[in-house]
Design a protein around this motif. Structure first.
Motif, PDB file in Angstrom:
ATOM      1  N   GLY A  47      37.408  19.559 -52.619  1.00 31.04           N
ATOM      2  CA  GLY A  47      37.265  20.400 -51.438  1.00 31.04           C
ATOM      3  C   GLY A  47      37.905  19.791 -50.208  1.00 31.04           C
ATOM      4  N   LYS A  48      38.959  19.034 -50.379  1.00 33.45           N
ATOM      5  CA  LYS A  48      39.660  18.338 -49.290  1.00 33.45           C
ATOM      6  C   LYS A  48      39.922  19.254 -48.100  1.00 33.45           C
ATOM      7  N   HIS A  49      40.486  20.409 -48.360  1.00 32.85           N
ATOM      8  CA  HIS A  49      40.850  21.313 -47.269  1.00 32.85           C
ATOM      9  C   HIS A  49      39.613  21.813 -46.519  1.00 32.85           C
ATOM     10  N   ASN A  50      38.536  22.058 -47.240  1.00 35.61           N
ATOM     11  CA  ASN A  50      37.310  22.523 -46.599  1.00 35.61           C
ATOM     12  C   ASN A  50      36.709  21.444 -45.711  1.00 35.61           C
ATOM     13  N   ILE A  51      36.801  20.205 -46.160  1.00 42.08           N
ATOM     14  CA  ILE A  51      36.292  19.076 -45.377  1.00 42.08           C
ATOM     15  C   ILE A  51      37.079  18.953 -44.075  1.00 42.08           C
ATOM     16  N   ASN A  52      38.397  19.045 -44.156  1.00 40.49           N
ATOM     17  CA  ASN A  52      39.219  18.959 -42.950  1.00 40.49           C
ATOM     18  C   ASN A  52      38.998  20.161 -42.027  1.00 40.49           C
ATOM     19  N   ASN A  53      38.783  21.333 -42.598  1.00 40.03           N
ATOM     20  CA  ASN A  53      38.529  22.510 -41.772  1.00 40.03           C
ATOM     21  C   ASN A  53      37.226  22.382 -40.994  1.00 40.03           C
ATOM     22  N   LYS A  54      36.239  21.760 -41.599  1.00 44.79           N
ATOM     23  CA  LYS A  54      34.968  21.556 -40.905  1.00 44.79           C
ATOM     24  C   LYS A  54      35.179  20.692 -39.666  1.00 44.79           C
ATOM     25  N   LEU A  55      35.993  19.677 -39.805  1.00 43.72           N
ATOM     26  CA  LEU A  55      36.296  18.786 -38.680  1.00 43.72           C
ATOM     27  C   LEU A  55      37.125  19.504 -37.620  1.00 43.72           C
ATOM     28  N   HIS A  56      38.241  20.081 -38.030  1.00 33.30           N
ATOM     29  CA  HIS A  56      39.172  20.667 -37.077  1.00 33.30           C
ATOM     30  C   HIS A  56      38.643  21.956 -36.452  1.00 33.30           C
ATOM     31  N   GLY A  57      37.888  22.745 -37.216  1.00 33.62           N
ATOM     32  CA  GLY A  57      37.329  23.968 -36.671  1.00 33.62           C
ATOM     33  C   GLY A  57      36.417  23.694 -35.493  1.00 33.62           C
ATOM     34  N   GLU A  58      35.569  22.719 -35.645  1.00 35.08           N
ATOM     35  CA  GLU A  58      34.659  22.329 -34.559  1.00 35.08           C
ATOM     36  C   GLU A  58      35.450  21.868 -33.335  1.00 35.08           C
ATOM     37  N   MET A  59      36.443  21.014 -33.572  1.00 33.10           N
ATOM     38  CA  MET A  59      37.222  20.467 -32.453  1.00 33.10           C
ATOM     39  C   MET A  59      38.010  21.551 -31.726  1.00 33.10           C
ATOM     40  N   ILE A  60      38.663  22.423 -32.475  1.00 31.69           N
ATOM     41  CA  ILE A  60      39.477  23.470 -31.865  1.00 31.69           C
ATOM     42  C   ILE A  60      38.600  24.404 -31.032  1.00 31.69           C
ATOM     43  N   ALA A  61      37.487  24.845 -31.612  1.00 31.01           N
ATOM     44  CA  ALA A  61      36.612  25.782 -30.907  1.00 31.01           C
ATOM     45  C   ALA A  61      36.093  25.186 -29.607  1.00 31.01           C
ATOM     46  N   ARG A  62      35.698  23.928 -29.640  1.00 31.57           N
ATOM     47  CA  ARG A  62      35.133  23.316 -28.430  1.00 31.57           C
ATOM     48  C   ARG A  62      36.207  23.074 -27.376  1.00 31.57           C
ATOM     49  N   LYS A  63      37.401  22.671 -27.804  1.00 30.98           N
ATOM     50  CA  LYS A  63      38.461  22.428 -26.822  1.00 30.98           C
ATOM     51  C   LYS A  63      38.981  23.737 -26.224  1.00 30.98           C
TER      52      LYS A  63
END
Length: 302
Positions: free
Chosen positions: A89-105
């Motif tokens: 689930g590599k892509h899902n793990i990275n999406n969890k990280l980046h999704g949070e960061m993008i939304a907050r920024k």
């Protein structure tokens, strides 16, 4: 006579059925009105600080949308064969990280539940241990279309598709283009867009690792595998280690003397995570820049 009797016996049954439908309809309308009234009541408890729709209560979501949280991200990943070292689930793990960061920024932005499966064909062959599951391209496109359409019905006016896997791109583009055509010229205006720049491993991340950070990873820029012969690279290991070091089997690799990739040895977990933060910042900035550039082209900015 028998026919007449049958008709007479049947009439009360139709009457009972019609009465039940009317009663059931009234009860359904009453229940729907009660739910709507409850949904519109002011909150009596504090909400939480989250950008993930699935973590919010319905009143929290309602109030955030009223407060201008009308932008939403649909992030697509998958479960695939990455290498001997990485969770599938590599892509899902990275999406969890980046999704949070993008939304907050970005601000005033929420994240839809992750799309954790990617398109692929099962075929008839049995291959024990093959990666997956995956879904057909037709199902995938329908899923992404329906998600975007439903988010529109929830009050979102900017809906962005971001994919961490190359095979997801055509499905996201299809959904965004199709929904744009369906709702062209309607009010209120809704924007659907596939942000291809989010998938920037080869265009931004690999050059950044080798040219900016001066790390001599043995992988050709643009390639999906390097000298280790695995579908794995330093930047992916680094961002995954931020979310969960076990997802890259960090301790197991250290124990086995295999804490390296493409000729680069992991100096420590902290060293790897520091690279991960830098890579994540780069990917987030590239994505937000692309969203802002798209927004600037809209005739009536949302």
């Amino acid at each position: 006579m028998r026919t007449t009797l049958t008709i007479l016996l049947t009439i009360p049954l139709f009457a009972v059925s019609a009465s039940a439908q009317q009663t059931g309809g009234a009860a359904s309308d009453s229940a729907r009105a009660a739910r709507q009234a409850a949904a519109n009541k002011p909150r009596t408890i504090d909400g939480i600080n989250s950008v993930w729709i699935e973590e919010l209560t319905q009143p929290e979501l309602r109030d955030m949308i009223r407060d201008g949280y009308t932008t939403v991200l649909i992030l697509t990943g998958g479960v695939e064969d990455n290498s001997a070292n990485l969770a599938m689930g590599k892509h899902n793990i990275n999406n969890k990280l980046h999704g949070e960061m993008i939304a907050r920024k970005m601000g005033k932005t929420l994240v839809a539940p992750l799309v954790t499966l990617e398109p692929g064909n099962a075929g008839t062959e049995i291959r024990p241990g093959r990666a997956g599951p995956m879904i057909s391209q037709a199902t995938y496109r329908a899923l992404l279309f329906d998600m975007g359409n439903y988010l529109r019905s929830m009050g979102f006016t900017e809906i962005y598709y971001l994919g961490d896997s190359g095979g997801n791109r055509s499905g996201m583009q299809f959904a965004a283009d199709s929904l744009t055509k369906v709702y062209a010229g309607t009010a209120p205006a809704v924007s659907f867009k596939h942000i291809a720049e989010y998938y920037n491993h080869t265009s931004h991340v690999q050059p950044y690792i080798q040219n900016e950070l001066k790390i001599p990873e043995q992988i050709r820029i643009g390639a999906s595998q390097g000298s280790s012969g695995l579908h794995e690279e330093l930047a992916i290991d680094a961002t995954m280690s931020l979310v969960d070091p076990q997802s890259i089997r960090f301790q197991q690799r250290v124990k086995a003397g295999q804490a390296e990739i493409n000729g680069v040895k992991f100096e420590s977990l902290a060293w790897l995570q520091d690279i991960g933060r830098k890579v994540a910042d780069l990917r987030v900035k590239t994505t937000i820049d692309a969203i802002n550039a798209y927004r600037a082209t809209l005739p009536n900015p949302l």
